[in-house]
Design a protein around this motif. Sequence first.
Motif, PDB file in Angstrom:
ATOM      1  N   GLU A   1       0.854  -1.188   0.000  1.00  0.00           N
ATOM      2  CA  GLU A   1       0.000   0.000   0.000  1.00  0.00           C
ATOM      3  C   GLU A   1       0.884   1.230   0.000  1.00  0.00           C
ATOM      4  O   GLU A   1       1.838   1.307   0.772  1.00  0.00           O
ATOM      5  N   MET A   2       0.588   2.168  -0.885  1.00  0.00           N
ATOM      6  CA  MET A   2       1.350   3.412  -0.932  1.00  0.00           C
ATOM      7  C   MET A   2       0.513   4.514  -1.539  1.00  0.00           C
ATOM      8  O   MET A   2      -0.500   4.249  -2.192  1.00  0.00           O
ATOM      9  N   TRP A   3       0.954   5.719  -1.308  1.00  0.00           N
ATOM     10  CA  TRP A   3       0.402   6.852  -2.032  1.00  0.00           C
ATOM     11  C   TRP A   3       1.570   7.657  -2.560  1.00  0.00           C
ATOM     12  O   TRP A   3       2.631   7.699  -1.961  1.00  0.00           O
ATOM     13  N   VAL A   4       1.350   8.237  -3.726  1.00  0.00           N
ATOM     14  CA  VAL A   4       2.367   9.098  -4.337  1.00  0.00           C
ATOM     15  C   VAL A   4       1.703  10.400  -4.739  1.00  0.00           C
ATOM     16  O   VAL A   4       0.515  10.450  -5.048  1.00  0.00           O
ATOM     17  N   ARG A   5       2.484  11.451  -4.709  1.00  0.00           N
ATOM     18  CA  ARG A   5       2.003  12.750  -5.159  1.00  0.00           C
ATOM     19  C   ARG A   5       2.630  13.008  -6.520  1.00  0.00           C
ATOM     20  O   ARG A   5       3.836  12.859  -6.694  1.00  0.00           O
ATOM     21  N   LEU A   6       1.797  13.373  -7.492  1.00  0.00           N
ATOM     22  CA  LEU A   6       2.256  13.684  -8.844  1.00  0.00           C
ATOM     23  C   LEU A   6       2.567  15.174  -8.940  1.00  0.00           C
ATOM     24  O   LEU A   6       1.974  15.991  -8.227  1.00  0.00           O
ATOM     25  N   ARG A   7       3.485  15.517  -9.844  1.00  0.00           N
ATOM     26  CA  ARG A   7       3.739  16.944 -10.109  1.00  0.00           C
ATOM     27  C   ARG A   7       2.515  17.524 -10.799  1.00  0.00           C
ATOM     28  O   ARG A   7       1.999  16.956 -11.755  1.00  0.00           O
ATOM     29  N   GLY A   8       2.065  18.625 -10.292  1.00  0.00           N
ATOM     30  CA  GLY A   8       0.857  19.226 -10.857  1.00  0.00           C
ATOM     31  C   GLY A   8      -0.372  18.471 -10.384  1.00  0.00           C
ATOM     32  O   GLY A   8      -0.323  17.653  -9.465  1.00  0.00           O
ATOM     33  N   VAL A   9      -1.469  18.760 -11.036  1.00  0.00           N
ATOM     34  CA  VAL A   9      -2.721  18.080 -10.708  1.00  0.00           C
ATOM     35  C   VAL A   9      -3.345  17.603 -12.022  1.00  0.00           C
ATOM     36  O   VAL A   9      -4.265  18.232 -12.551  1.00  0.00           O
ATOM     37  N   PRO A  10      -2.835  16.488 -12.562  1.00  0.00           N
ATOM     38  CA  PRO A  10      -3.374  16.000 -13.833  1.00  0.00           C
ATOM     39  C   PRO A  10      -4.787  15.448 -13.657  1.00  0.00           C
ATOM     40  O   PRO A  10      -5.178  15.038 -12.560  1.00  0.00           O
ATOM     41  N   SER A  11      -5.555  15.450 -14.729  1.00  0.00           N
ATOM     42  CA  SER A  11      -6.925  14.932 -14.670  1.00  0.00           C
ATOM     43  C   SER A  11      -6.953  13.409 -14.753  1.00  0.00           C
ATOM     44  O   SER A  11      -7.969  12.785 -14.425  1.00  0.00           O
ATOM     45  N   GLU A  12      -5.835  12.809 -15.190  1.00  0.00           N
ATOM     46  CA  GLU A  12      -5.725  11.354 -15.285  1.00  0.00           C
ATOM     47  C   GLU A  12      -4.262  10.958 -15.273  1.00  0.00           C
ATOM     48  O   GLU A  12      -3.379  11.772 -15.566  1.00  0.00           O
ATOM     49  N   VAL A  13      -4.013   9.702 -14.922  1.00  0.00           N
ATOM     50  CA  VAL A  13      -2.664   9.153 -14.964  1.00  0.00           C
ATOM     51  C   VAL A  13      -2.765   7.683 -15.359  1.00  0.00           C
ATOM     52  O   VAL A  13      -3.715   6.995 -14.973  1.00  0.00           O
ATOM     53  N   LEU A  14      -1.824   7.238 -16.155  1.00  0.00           N
ATOM     54  CA  LEU A  14      -1.740   5.831 -16.520  1.00  0.00           C
ATOM     55  C   LEU A  14      -0.731   5.179 -15.588  1.00  0.00           C
ATOM     56  O   LEU A  14       0.419   5.618 -15.504  1.00  0.00           O
ATOM     57  N   LEU A  15      -1.160   4.149 -14.879  1.00  0.00           N
ATOM     58  CA  LEU A  15      -0.299   3.383 -13.991  1.00  0.00           C
ATOM     59  C   LEU A  15      -0.028   2.028 -14.638  1.00  0.00           C
ATOM     60  O   LEU A  15      -0.970   1.330 -15.021  1.00  0.00           O
ATOM     61  N   GLU A  16       1.255   1.696 -14.783  1.00  0.00           N
ATOM     62  CA  GLU A  16       1.654   0.401 -15.329  1.00  0.00           C
ATOM     63  C   GLU A  16       2.399  -0.363 -14.246  1.00  0.00           C
ATOM     64  O   GLU A  16       3.280   0.186 -13.589  1.00  0.00           O
ATOM     65  N   ILE A  17       2.026  -1.615 -14.062  1.00  0.00           N
ATOM     66  CA  ILE A  17       2.638  -2.477 -13.052  1.00  0.00           C
ATOM     67  C   ILE A  17       3.153  -3.721 -13.763  1.00  0.00           C
ATOM     68  O   ILE A  17       2.424  -4.331 -14.562  1.00  0.00           O
ATOM     69  N   ASP A  18       4.412  -4.096 -13.476  1.00  0.00           N
ATOM     70  CA  ASP A  18       4.949  -5.319 -14.059  1.00  0.00           C
ATOM     71  C   ASP A  18       6.100  -5.861 -13.212  1.00  0.00           C
ATOM     72  O   ASP A  18       6.687  -5.149 -12.412  1.00  0.00           O
ATOM     73  N   THR A  19       6.402  -7.126 -13.403  1.00  0.00           N
ATOM     74  CA  THR A  19       7.486  -7.787 -12.690  1.00  0.00           C
ATOM     75  C   THR A  19       8.796  -7.448 -13.369  1.00  0.00           C
ATOM     76  O   THR A  19       8.916  -7.554 -14.586  1.00  0.00           O
ATOM     77  N   VAL A  20       9.803  -7.053 -12.566  1.00  0.00           N
ATOM     78  CA  VAL A  20      11.134  -6.821 -13.128  1.00  0.00           C
ATOM     79  C   VAL A  20      12.130  -7.876 -12.643  1.00  0.00           C
ATOM     80  O   VAL A  20      13.193  -8.017 -13.228  1.00  0.00           O
ATOM     81  N   TRP A  21      11.797  -8.600 -11.593  1.00  0.00           N
ATOM     82  CA  TRP A  21      12.660  -9.674 -11.110  1.00  0.00           C
ATOM     83  C   TRP A  21      11.775 -10.762 -10.521  1.00  0.00           C
ATOM     84  O   TRP A  21      10.869 -10.481  -9.746  1.00  0.00           O
ATOM     85  N   ASN A  22      12.016 -12.000 -10.916  1.00  0.00           N
ATOM     86  CA  ASN A  22      11.203 -13.110 -10.414  1.00  0.00           C
ATOM     87  C   ASN A  22      12.061 -14.230  -9.846  1.00  0.00           C
ATOM     88  O   ASN A  22      11.671 -15.390  -9.873  1.00  0.00           O
ATOM     89  N   GLY A  23      13.233 -13.884  -9.356  1.00  0.00           N
ATOM     90  CA  GLY A  23      14.080 -14.860  -8.683  1.00  0.00           C
ATOM     91  C   GLY A  23      14.633 -15.947  -9.572  1.00  0.00           C
ATOM     92  O   GLY A  23      15.015 -16.998  -9.087  1.00  0.00           O
ATOM     93  N   GLY A  24      14.649 -15.721 -10.886  1.00  0.00           N
ATOM     94  CA  GLY A  24      15.188 -16.712 -11.809  1.00  0.00           C
ATOM     95  C   GLY A  24      14.171 -17.720 -12.307  1.00  0.00           C
ATOM     96  O   GLY A  24      14.516 -18.645 -13.038  1.00  0.00           O
ATOM     97  N   THR A  25      12.910 -17.569 -11.949  1.00  0.00           N
ATOM     98  CA  THR A  25      11.880 -18.465 -12.461  1.00  0.00           C
ATOM     99  C   THR A  25      11.416 -17.981 -13.829  1.00  0.00           C
ATOM    100  O   THR A  25      11.689 -16.855 -14.223  1.00  0.00           O
ATOM    101  N   VAL A  26      10.695 -18.821 -14.535  1.00  0.00           N
ATOM    102  CA  VAL A  26      10.135 -18.484 -15.845  1.00  0.00           C
ATOM    103  C   VAL A  26       8.637 -18.275 -15.667  1.00  0.00           C
ATOM    104  O   VAL A  26       7.969 -19.087 -15.031  1.00  0.00           O
ATOM    105  N   ASP A  27       8.122 -17.182 -16.203  1.00  0.00           N
ATOM    106  CA  ASP A  27       6.685 -16.901 -16.160  1.00  0.00           C
ATOM    107  C   ASP A  27       6.170 -16.884 -17.596  1.00  0.00           C
ATOM    108  O   ASP A  27       6.393 -15.929 -18.328  1.00  0.00           O
ATOM    109  N   ARG A  28       5.510 -17.951 -17.989  1.00  0.00           N
ATOM    110  CA  ARG A  28       5.023 -18.062 -19.369  1.00  0.00           C
ATOM    111  C   ARG A  28       3.703 -17.304 -19.587  1.00  0.00           C
ATOM    112  O   ARG A  28       3.297 -17.086 -20.702  1.00  0.00           O
TER     113      ARG A  28
END
Length: 155
Positions: free
Chosen positions: A108-135
Amino acid sequence: MRVLAVWGAVVAVGAVVLGGGTAVAAAVPEADLAYHGAASMAGGRVDVRFTPRNHGPAAVPDATVRLRWSEPLVDGQTFPEGCARSAARVVLCRVGALAADGVGKRVEMWVRLRGVPSEVLLEIDTVWNGGTVDRNRENDRQRVLVLDSGDAYYF
């Protein structure tokens, strides 16, 4: 005769390399990471909460997730333990080890954006998976358009 000997050595080495490569590839454990949660925004502040999950079949020894916003973040923010800013629009969070068919600790977190945009696109993805393969990369890559309405957008 010498050509046949060299050709035989090349074929033998190729068989060892291919055989070794196949054995190595088969030994890499497979895991299926996923992130589900919600995000909301009001007045340039984005609240994000999500839970990592490993659908298996193998455990993940350690994992890191990246959260990337389409707008830059305000400098000098504090993030939850295990999370750190890595660029103007990016925060990395260590989610740790995940058992097969296991659920990780909620982030859980909150972030403050520069300015006050009417929308924001949030992208979430794995950058490290401990050497496993995710098909199945579809469920560990999320894109959420969050409007400045205070409403929760689920992913």
